[in-house]
Design a protein around this motif. Structure first.
Motif, PDB file in Angstrom:
ATOM      1  N   ALA A   1      10.123  13.148  -0.582  1.00  0.00           N
ATOM      2  CA  ALA A   1      10.898  12.204  -0.948  1.00  0.00           C
ATOM      3  C   ALA A   1      10.268  10.791   0.048  1.00  0.00           C
ATOM      4  O   ALA A   1       9.697  11.283   1.125  1.00  0.00           O
ATOM      5  CB  ALA A   1      12.409  11.886  -0.562  1.00  0.00           C
ATOM      6  N   PRO A   2      10.319   9.812  -0.499  1.00  0.00           N
ATOM      7  CA  PRO A   2       9.793   8.401   0.280  1.00  0.00           C
ATOM      8  C   PRO A   2      10.298   8.169   1.595  1.00  0.00           C
ATOM      9  O   PRO A   2      11.660   8.078   1.802  1.00  0.00           O
ATOM     10  CB  PRO A   2       9.452   7.416  -0.552  1.00  0.00           C
TER      11      PRO A   2
ATOM     12  N   LYS B   1      10.403   2.839   1.287  1.00  0.00           N
ATOM     13  CA  LYS B   1      11.669   2.379   0.255  1.00  0.00           C
ATOM     14  C   LYS B   1      11.903   0.673   0.712  1.00  0.00           C
ATOM     15  O   LYS B   1      11.901   0.351  -0.177  1.00  0.00           O
ATOM     16  CB  LYS B   1      12.778   3.048   0.968  1.00  0.00           C
ATOM     17  N   ASP B   2      11.684   0.544   1.845  1.00  0.00           N
ATOM     18  CA  ASP B   2      11.783  -0.960   2.214  1.00  0.00           C
ATOM     19  C   ASP B   2      10.891  -1.663   1.600  1.00  0.00           C
ATOM     20  O   ASP B   2      10.852  -2.893   1.130  1.00  0.00           O
ATOM     21  CB  ASP B   2      11.874  -1.204   3.645  1.00  0.00           C
ATOM     22  N   LEU B   3       9.513  -1.310   1.503  1.00  0.00           N
ATOM     23  CA  LEU B   3       8.408  -1.928   0.763  1.00  0.00           C
ATOM     24  C   LEU B   3       8.721  -1.995  -0.688  1.00  0.00           C
ATOM     25  O   LEU B   3       8.429  -2.980  -1.371  1.00  0.00           O
ATOM     26  CB  LEU B   3       7.092  -1.370   1.020  1.00  0.00           C
TER      27      LEU B   3
ATOM     28  N   ALA C   1       0.863  -1.029   0.154  1.00  0.00           N
ATOM     29  CA  ALA C   1       0.043   0.068  -0.078  1.00  0.00           C
ATOM     30  C   ALA C   1       0.849   1.252   0.084  1.00  0.00           C
ATOM     31  O   ALA C   1       1.017   1.993   1.003  1.00  0.00           O
ATOM     32  CB  ALA C   1      -0.999  -0.099   1.187  1.00  0.00           C
ATOM     33  N   ILE C   2       1.523   1.551  -1.072  1.00  0.00           N
ATOM     34  CA  ILE C   2       2.209   2.690  -1.406  1.00  0.00           C
ATOM     35  C   ILE C   2       2.293   3.436  -2.541  1.00  0.00           C
ATOM     36  O   ILE C   2       1.501   2.641  -3.517  1.00  0.00           O
ATOM     37  CB  ILE C   2       3.894   2.383  -1.162  1.00  0.00           C
ATOM     38  N   HIS C   3       2.561   4.674  -2.866  1.00  0.00           N
ATOM     39  CA  HIS C   3       2.071   5.279  -3.994  1.00  0.00           C
ATOM     40  C   HIS C   3       3.279   6.374  -4.481  1.00  0.00           C
ATOM     41  O   HIS C   3       2.977   7.005  -5.437  1.00  0.00           O
ATOM     42  CB  HIS C   3       0.844   6.178  -3.775  1.00  0.00           C
TER      43      HIS C   3
END
Length: 240
Positions: free
Chosen positions: A130-131, A136-138, A100-102
């Motif tokens: 920035a994320p 970043k890990d996902l 669940a990232i965008h």
């Protein structure tokens, strides 16, 4: 003659479908803010699911009691409800299993930065920052194949090709910054008109040119995998 309640169920189904359509059109063409437009669509869709489910139960009663006049209304109600349910679940199903990232980038340590795209976003929409480390890990865990694109041409030639690729893909150009090797654009989905902003950074390397791409959804917690697919599609088109 069909019983009045069966007619009203069909009418209700049509009203709910109109609510779904109105929500999509309102968002796609900017006729209403995202939240009320989406909620109109969402509640219309939930209503369609309920009415379709009740109609399935009613069909059993209709066939058991042999109410022939009601069969036509029941079948129309089912058909009208099944179509959007199948389409929506098919679209959502494509994103099952993705994080669940965008906010996706080919360079997680130094992602391409946006400049002009900030002016197109409201405070209620997703940030272009920035994320986070968690995001970043996902991304590393689910999109390990996403990486910068290295091309043999000079940066100026790649920049021109990148601009042409943006146009070929049907994206809308926001701004081009040749002196910074940066291109900003956005892509709009056919369904509901969701807009995702894209930053393309072009840098000279010791040999050739490095191209990094970042894609960020304006709304929604999960992009259902759309941003990663968009980046891969752009890279493939640019390599041709």
């Amino acid at each position: 003659m069909a019983k009045p309640w069966m007619r009203w169920i069909l009418v209700l189904q049509c009203v709910l479908l109109l609510a779904m359509f109105a929500g999509m059109v309102a968002n796609k063409f900017g006729l209403a803010p995202f939240r009320p437009a989406f909620m109109t669509f969402y509640y219309g869709f939930q209503g369609v699911i309920v009415v379709t489910g009740l109609t399935v139960l009613a069909c059993g009663l209709i066939w058991w009691l042999r109410w022939h006049a009601e069969k036509r209304f029941a079948l129309w109600t089912l058909a009208l409800g099944a179509a959007p349910v199948v389409v929506v679940f098919a679209l959502v199903g494509k994103g099952l299993g993705v994080p669940a990232i965008h906010n996706i980038s080919t360079d997680l340590e130094n992602p391409p930065k946006f400049i002009a795209a900030y002016e197109l976003r409201s405070s209620e929409q997703n940030s272009l920052d920035a994320p986070s480390d968690a995001v970043k890990d996902l991304q590393r865990g689910h999109y390990a194949d996403l990486a910068p694109l290295i091309l043999p041409e000079e940066p100026d030639a790649v920049f021109a090709r990148a601009l042409a690729t943006v146009a070929d893909l049907g994206w809308t150009l926001i701004a081009a910054h040749p002196e910074q090797g940066l291109i900003e654009a956005y892509d709009e989905t056919l369904f509901f008109g969701f807009k995702d902003d894209v930053a393309i950074r072009i840098q000279a390397q010791a040999q050739g040119t490095r191209v990094d791409v970042r894609s960020v959804s304006r709304v929604g917690r999960s992009d259902l995998g759309a941003n990663a697919k968009r980046i891969a599609k752009f890279q493939k088109a640019l390599e041709k």
